[in-house]
Design a protein around this motif. Sequence first.
Motif, PDB file in Angstrom:
ATOM      1  N   VAL A 198       0.871  -1.166   0.000  1.00  0.00           N
ATOM      2  CA  VAL A 198       0.000   0.000   0.000  1.00  0.00           C
ATOM      3  C   VAL A 198       0.909   1.216   0.000  1.00  0.00           C
ATOM      4  CG1 VAL A 198      -1.807   1.260   1.204  1.00  0.00           C
ATOM      5  CG2 VAL A 198      -1.789  -1.228   1.262  1.00  0.00           C
ATOM      6  N   GLN A 199       0.722   2.093  -0.967  1.00  0.00           N
ATOM      7  CA  GLN A 199       1.539   3.302  -1.071  1.00  0.00           C
ATOM      8  C   GLN A 199       0.718   4.526  -0.702  1.00  0.00           C
ATOM      9  OE1 GLN A 199       4.847   1.936  -4.361  1.00  0.00           O
ATOM     10  NE2 GLN A 199       3.653   3.728  -4.806  1.00  0.00           N
ATOM     11  N   PHE A 200       1.431   5.523  -0.231  1.00  0.00           N
ATOM     12  CA  PHE A 200       0.803   6.760   0.197  1.00  0.00           C
ATOM     13  C   PHE A 200       1.533   7.906  -0.458  1.00  0.00           C
ATOM     14  CE2 PHE A 200       0.485   3.510   3.365  1.00  0.00           C
ATOM     15  CZ  PHE A 200      -0.820   3.566   3.793  1.00  0.00           C
ATOM     16  N   ARG A 201       0.771   8.883  -0.945  1.00  0.00           N
ATOM     17  CA  ARG A 201       1.394  10.069  -1.530  1.00  0.00           C
ATOM     18  C   ARG A 201       0.551  11.284  -1.241  1.00  0.00           C
ATOM     19  NH1 ARG A 201       3.326   9.199  -6.488  1.00  0.00           N
ATOM     20  NH2 ARG A 201       2.935   6.980  -6.432  1.00  0.00           N
ATOM     21  N   GLY A 202       1.217  12.433  -1.131  1.00  0.00           N
ATOM     22  CA  GLY A 202       0.515  13.678  -0.930  1.00  0.00           C
ATOM     23  C   GLY A 202      -0.118  14.126  -2.226  1.00  0.00           C
ATOM     24  N   ALA A 203      -1.158  14.935  -2.115  1.00  0.00           N
ATOM     25  CA  ALA A 203      -1.840  15.422  -3.309  1.00  0.00           C
ATOM     26  C   ALA A 203      -1.897  16.937  -3.286  1.00  0.00           C
ATOM     27  CB  ALA A 203      -3.252  14.845  -3.366  1.00  0.00           C
TER      28      ALA A 203
END
Length: 203
Positions: A198-203
């Motif tokens: 599971v990856q997380f990134r800012g938007a």
Amino acid sequence: MIRYLSTLALALTAALVPPLAKAEKVVMYREGQLVNPQDVAEVLGKTRSIRLLDDEPAPPAKFIAAAAVALAKTSARVPVSAPVAPGGSNADAAALSLPVRFAFDSVDILPAARAQLDALAEGIKLLGPRSIVTVEGHTDAVGSDAYNLELSRGRARAVRDYLVQHHGIDAARLRTVGYGEGRPVEDADPNAAVNRRVQFRGA
């Protein structure tokens, strides 16, 4: 004249179709590895520019069709960079990846994954109250494309729900998306466990 028109069509197609995605830097944690909330905030707190497509006039329909064909031929799989160890410089990291453990063939998060998700939540809380985080689900290539796509979406939603229910993070700040097996880690076997993440990134 024909040569000019074919060159123009190729140039317009190249302009409309994004090049194959360059492998991006992703900070990848391993199972049981301590997640530093400061690292989470550093990676996810970056702002990214958004270009509105409506700012330019639409190209002729025949060029759009040519671009769509070219895109279909070139965008089957998007590589993700080889794992980058956490704790180093995260200056150019685009995302953060966790090997969230789920029950087999399920969206149920196993207890072993909770410590990393808890630390991740603390990092998200360090961000501004209006910041948005995208939760991306990824699978390996075992199973059909359609099945893996739906499983990755369900797992991304399960992680979002965990962050909301256990840490009080506003659900409106967490977007979810599933990529199935379409974005394997670069140079990894498509069936390798490293792709189940599971990856997380800012938007």
